[in-house]
Motif scaffolding. Structure first.
Motif, PDB file in Angstrom:
ATOM      1  N   ALA A  81       1.174 -14.855   1.137  1.00 13.29           N
ATOM      2  CA  ALA A  81       1.604 -13.989   1.163  1.00 13.29           C
ATOM      3  C   ALA A  81       3.240 -15.255   0.663  1.00 13.29           C
ATOM      4  N   GLU A  82       2.605 -16.644   0.661  1.00 16.78           N
ATOM      5  CA  GLU A  82       4.167 -17.683  -0.336  1.00 16.78           C
ATOM      6  C   GLU A  82       3.046 -17.850  -1.562  1.00 16.78           C
ATOM      7  N   GLU A  83       2.118 -17.797  -1.548  1.00 18.65           N
ATOM      8  CA  GLU A  83       1.652 -18.039  -2.928  1.00 18.65           C
ATOM      9  C   GLU A  83       2.344 -16.139  -3.989  1.00 18.65           C
ATOM     10  N   VAL A  84       1.810 -15.461  -3.828  1.00 18.09           N
ATOM     11  CA  VAL A  84       2.278 -13.815  -4.043  1.00 18.09           C
ATOM     12  C   VAL A  84       3.645 -13.611  -4.238  1.00 18.09           C
ATOM     13  N   GLU A  85       4.921 -14.296  -3.392  1.00 18.57           N
ATOM     14  CA  GLU A  85       6.019 -13.673  -3.611  1.00 18.57           C
ATOM     15  C   GLU A  85       6.718 -15.388  -3.908  1.00 18.57           C
ATOM     16  N   ALA A  86       5.535 -16.597  -4.786  1.00 18.50           N
ATOM     17  CA  ALA A  86       5.716 -17.614  -6.055  1.00 18.50           C
ATOM     18  C   ALA A  86       5.794 -17.002  -7.172  1.00 18.50           C
ATOM     19  N   GLN A  87       4.506 -15.550  -7.394  1.00 20.65           N
ATOM     20  CA  GLN A  87       4.501 -15.340  -8.321  1.00 20.65           C
ATOM     21  C   GLN A  87       5.759 -14.150  -8.781  1.00 20.65           C
ATOM     22  N   LYS A 145       7.701 -14.470 -11.973  1.00 20.99           N
ATOM     23  CA  LYS A 145       7.980 -13.168 -12.660  1.00 20.99           C
ATOM     24  C   LYS A 145       9.667 -13.066 -12.908  1.00 20.99           C
ATOM     25  N   ALA A 146      10.179 -12.789 -11.831  1.00 13.58           N
ATOM     26  CA  ALA A 146      11.456 -12.778 -12.002  1.00 13.58           C
ATOM     27  C   ALA A 146      12.298 -13.846 -12.825  1.00 13.58           C
ATOM     28  N   SER A 147      12.186 -14.510 -13.025  1.00 18.25           N
ATOM     29  CA  SER A 147      13.053 -15.844 -14.341  1.00 18.25           C
ATOM     30  C   SER A 147      12.385 -15.368 -15.642  1.00 18.25           C
ATOM     31  N   ALA A 148      11.166 -14.971 -15.376  1.00 19.20           N
ATOM     32  CA  ALA A 148      10.493 -14.506 -17.046  1.00 19.20           C
ATOM     33  C   ALA A 148      11.615 -12.841 -17.620  1.00 19.20           C
ATOM     34  N   VAL A 149      11.340 -12.047 -16.339  1.00 19.89           N
ATOM     35  CA  VAL A 149      12.336 -11.372 -17.158  1.00 19.89           C
ATOM     36  C   VAL A 149      13.752 -10.843 -16.976  1.00 19.89           C
ATOM     37  N   PRO A 207       2.400  -6.696  -6.146  1.00 19.65           N
ATOM     38  CA  PRO A 207       2.147  -6.863  -5.326  1.00 19.65           C
ATOM     39  C   PRO A 207       1.305  -5.472  -4.602  1.00 19.65           C
ATOM     40  N   TYR A 208       0.162  -5.331  -4.292  1.00 15.08           N
ATOM     41  CA  TYR A 208      -0.076  -4.492  -2.785  1.00 15.08           C
ATOM     42  C   TYR A 208      -0.948  -4.545  -1.571  1.00 15.08           C
ATOM     43  N   GLY A 209      -0.874  -4.596  -1.052  1.00 16.06           N
ATOM     44  CA  GLY A 209      -1.549  -4.579   0.249  1.00 16.06           C
ATOM     45  C   GLY A 209       0.367  -4.985   1.580  1.00 16.06           C
ATOM     46  N   ARG A 210      -0.474  -4.380   2.486  1.00 20.39           N
ATOM     47  CA  ARG A 210       0.744  -4.446   4.328  1.00 20.39           C
ATOM     48  C   ARG A 210       0.791  -5.841   4.369  1.00 20.39           C
ATOM     49  N   ARG A 229       5.396  -6.996   1.662  1.00 18.20           N
ATOM     50  CA  ARG A 229       6.370  -6.685   2.430  1.00 18.20           C
ATOM     51  C   ARG A 229       6.831  -7.388   1.304  1.00 18.20           C
ATOM     52  N   SER A 230       7.824  -8.544   1.806  1.00 14.55           N
ATOM     53  CA  SER A 230       7.834  -9.464   1.094  1.00 14.55           C
ATOM     54  C   SER A 230       8.290  -9.139  -0.248  1.00 14.55           C
ATOM     55  N   ALA A 231       7.815  -9.735  -0.583  1.00 16.43           N
ATOM     56  CA  ALA A 231       6.870  -9.420  -2.176  1.00 16.43           C
ATOM     57  C   ALA A 231       7.305  -8.402  -3.052  1.00 16.43           C
ATOM     58  N   GLN A 232       6.742  -7.237  -1.951  1.00 15.77           N
ATOM     59  CA  GLN A 232       6.649  -5.769  -2.757  1.00 15.77           C
ATOM     60  C   GLN A 232       8.748  -5.540  -2.748  1.00 15.77           C
ATOM     61  N   ASP A 233       9.388  -5.631  -1.493  1.00 14.50           N
ATOM     62  CA  ASP A 233      10.025  -5.864  -2.079  1.00 14.50           C
ATOM     63  C   ASP A 233      11.448  -6.388  -2.944  1.00 14.50           C
ATOM     64  N   GLN A 234      10.810  -7.970  -3.553  1.00 11.39           N
ATOM     65  CA  GLN A 234      11.340  -8.535  -4.476  1.00 11.39           C
ATOM     66  C   GLN A 234      10.888  -7.730  -6.173  1.00 11.39           C
ATOM     67  N   ASN A 235      10.130  -7.524  -5.882  1.00  4.34           N
ATOM     68  CA  ASN A 235       9.648  -6.718  -6.862  1.00  4.34           C
ATOM     69  C   ASN A 235       9.739  -5.502  -7.108  1.00  4.34           C
ATOM     70  N   GLY A 236      10.120  -4.929  -6.161  1.00  3.96           N
ATOM     71  CA  GLY A 236      11.074  -3.387  -6.409  1.00  3.96           C
ATOM     72  C   GLY A 236      12.150  -3.627  -7.101  1.00  3.96           C
ATOM     73  N   GLN A 237      13.558  -4.918  -5.986  1.00  2.00           N
ATOM     74  CA  GLN A 237      14.358  -4.802  -6.749  1.00  2.00           C
ATOM     75  C   GLN A 237      14.199  -5.307  -8.125  1.00  2.00           C
ATOM     76  N   LEU A 238      13.662  -5.659  -8.427  1.00  2.00           N
ATOM     77  CA  LEU A 238      13.271  -6.362  -9.899  1.00  2.00           C
ATOM     78  C   LEU A 238      13.244  -5.041 -11.027  1.00  2.00           C
ATOM     79  N   VAL A 239      12.593  -4.584 -10.463  1.00  2.00           N
ATOM     80  CA  VAL A 239      12.473  -3.373 -11.923  1.00  2.00           C
ATOM     81  C   VAL A 239      13.187  -2.438 -11.373  1.00  2.00           C
ATOM     82  N   MET A 240      14.009  -2.154 -10.550  1.00  2.00           N
ATOM     83  CA  MET A 240      15.201  -1.730 -10.121  1.00  2.00           C
ATOM     84  C   MET A 240      16.090  -2.045 -11.275  1.00  2.00           C
ATOM     85  N   ASP A 241      15.911  -3.142 -11.471  1.00  2.00           N
ATOM     86  CA  ASP A 241      17.700  -4.374 -12.419  1.00  2.00           C
ATOM     87  C   ASP A 241      16.882  -4.304 -13.648  1.00  2.00           C
TER      88      ASP A 241
END
Length: 153
Positions: A28-34, A38-42, A63-66, A69-81
């Motif tokens: 989960a930490e590796e996925v959050e780091a990715q 991605k957020a800095s590039a975006v 990120p897919y998979g239960r 969740r934290s990485a999914q929330d971060q990526n979702g907020q990034l897309v919404m931004d």
């Protein structure tokens, strides 16, 4: 004597394992780091007013998979931004440049945002939804609703 052919008790939430939960060897930490990379590039693409690149980067490899969740929330907020930073007159052009896979991923994020009206602007999301359906057709809706890979709970 049972009239059921399926043991529904075996399908409880505690015993359910998604097919793609075990497909990745990343923690989960590796996925959050990715996602953070991605957020800095975006954000740098958004600073340069290149919303097309920003959206494509935000939709890439969600990120897919239960367990993520934290990485999914971060990526979702990034897309919404990114979605909220695009002017309504530019939405159609941005959507037309997306691939069918990116359109499907974008639809997942739009539906996620619409499910949380207190957090996200539903008017903006409905504008995006209209343009995504125009570009991807009704098949985009069906593919998202039938896909087991969800971007969040």
């Amino acid at each position: 004597m049972s009239h059921r052919n399926i043991d529904i008790d075996a399908l409880t939430e505690d015993r359910y394992v998604e097919e793609f939960d075990n497909l990745t060897t990343q923690s989960a930490e590796e996925v959050e780091a990715q996602v953070q990379a991605k957020a800095s590039a975006v954000r740098s693409a958004l600073m340069g007013n290149n919303t097309q690149v920003a959206l494509a980067a935000a939709l890439e490899n969600p990120p897919y998979g239960r367990q993520f969740r934290s990485a999914q929330d971060q990526n979702g907020q990034l897309v919404m931004d990114v979605l909220s930073s695009v002017r309504s007159s530019d939405i159609a052009g941005v959507v037309k440049a997306l691939s069918p896979e990116q359109l499907d991923t974008l639809s997942k994020y739009i539906y996620h945002g619409l499910a949380h009206p207190a957090t996200y602007n539903c008017g903006t999301l409905l504008s995006w939804h209209e343009k995504v359906v125009d570009a991807g057709g009704l098949g985009a809706i069906v593919r998202v609703l039938t896909d087991n890979k969800t971007i969040s709970a």
